[in-house]
Design a protein around this motif. Structure first.
Motif, PDB file in Angstrom:
ATOM      1  N   PRO A  22       0.932  -1.298  -0.024  1.00  0.00           N
ATOM      2  CA  PRO A  22      -0.109  -0.177  -0.067  1.00  0.00           C
ATOM      3  C   PRO A  22       0.904   1.348  -0.133  1.00  0.00           C
ATOM      4  N   HIS A  23       0.528   2.276  -0.793  1.00  0.00           N
ATOM      5  CA  HIS A  23       1.205   3.390  -0.982  1.00  0.00           C
ATOM      6  C   HIS A  23       2.358   3.466  -1.612  1.00  0.00           C
ATOM      7  N   TYR A  24       3.065   2.370  -2.346  1.00  0.00           N
ATOM      8  CA  TYR A  24       4.279   2.211  -2.786  1.00  0.00           C
ATOM      9  C   TYR A  24       4.158   1.540  -4.159  1.00  0.00           C
ATOM     10  N   LYS A  25       4.303   2.040  -5.243  1.00  0.00           N
ATOM     11  CA  LYS A  25       4.304   1.371  -6.511  1.00  0.00           C
ATOM     12  C   LYS A  25       6.039   1.200  -6.885  1.00  0.00           C
ATOM     13  N   PRO A  26       6.338   0.062  -7.768  1.00  0.00           N
ATOM     14  CA  PRO A  26       7.451  -0.257  -7.991  1.00  0.00           C
ATOM     15  C   PRO A  26       7.979   0.572  -9.308  1.00  0.00           C
ATOM     16  N   ALA A  27       9.143   0.890  -9.555  1.00  0.00           N
ATOM     17  CA  ALA A  27       9.701   1.082 -11.038  1.00  0.00           C
ATOM     18  C   ALA A  27       9.679  -0.268 -11.936  1.00  0.00           C
ATOM     19  N   ASN A  31      11.200   7.651   0.410  1.00  0.00           N
ATOM     20  CA  ASN A  31       9.951   7.876   1.026  1.00  0.00           C
ATOM     21  C   ASN A  31       8.968   6.468   1.141  1.00  0.00           C
ATOM     22  N   GLY A  32       9.535   5.402   0.462  1.00  0.00           N
ATOM     23  CA  GLY A  32       8.985   3.967   0.612  1.00  0.00           C
ATOM     24  C   GLY A  32       9.504   3.126   1.397  1.00  0.00           C
ATOM     25  N   GLN A  68       6.451  -2.040   6.416  1.00  0.00           N
ATOM     26  CA  GLN A  68       5.159  -2.237   7.174  1.00  0.00           C
ATOM     27  C   GLN A  68       4.772  -3.617   6.415  1.00  0.00           C
ATOM     28  N   TYR A  69       5.013  -3.766   5.197  1.00  0.00           N
ATOM     29  CA  TYR A  69       4.479  -4.957   4.378  1.00  0.00           C
ATOM     30  C   TYR A  69       5.210  -6.492   4.863  1.00  0.00           C
ATOM     31  N   PHE A  70       6.447  -6.009   4.988  1.00  0.00           N
ATOM     32  CA  PHE A  70       7.254  -7.453   5.454  1.00  0.00           C
ATOM     33  C   PHE A  70       6.798  -7.576   6.924  1.00  0.00           C
TER      34      PHE A  70
END
Length: 164
Positions: free
Chosen positions: A85-90, A110-111, A117-119
């Motif tokens: 959530p709130h973080y897209k990959p390049a 910033n990500g 949090q995800y891990f």
């Protein structure tokens, strides 16, 4: 084999070619998986455990999460935009010597907190990779110390973190 194929059918996203062969051998109709990985889905953690990396990017002064696969019709469908959530990959496509690859890089300063949090929700089995993730909050506190004078206490703290 039939039990595994029946229970994994509709979940296989990358090794599809061989899975389809297994389905055909047992007369089971192949079910296409959803390539849009949902928020906080543990599937992504499994990909990182097997094929991904958690690295410290010295020049970028950040901790990153990277995945790279051989580009094919299935890996090109993979959508990791929502998994953290709130973080897209390049995403980038690269030409290697004999094939093309697709890479997904979570690589912004910033990500990093969203990666953490995800891990923390989806723990990695790889202790080394999980340890690197677990250091993100501490790193966020001290990452600015890389700009301090070489002989300062702050730079020493930063240097010791890097060595660790």
């Amino acid at each position: 084999m039939e039990y595994l194929i029946v229970n994994l059918n509709g979940l296989i996203r990358i090794k599809v070619y061989n899975f389809k062969k297994g389905c055909d051998c047992l007369g089971i109709e192949f079910k296409e998986a959803n390539y849009n990985i949902l928020p906080n889905d543990p599937y992504f953690a499994g990909l990182i455990d097997t094929d991904g990396s958690i690295v410290f990017n010295y020049s970028g002064n950040r901790i990153e999460c990277n995945l790279e696969f051989k580009l094919n019709e299935y890996t090109s469908k993979l959508n990791l935009d929502n998994v953290i959530p709130h973080y897209k990959p390049a995403i980038s496509i690269r030409n290697k010597q004999n094939y093309k690859s697709i890479s997904f890089k979570f690589q912004t300063v910033n990500g990093m907190v969203f990666l953490y949090q995800y891990f923390m929700i989806n723990r990695l089995f790889s202790d080394m990779k999980f340890y690197r993730i677990s250091q993100i909050l501490r790193f966020i506190e001290i990452r600015k110390y890389n700009k301090y004078p070489f002989n300062s206490e702050e730079f020493l703290i930063y240097s010791e973190f890097l060595l660790n």
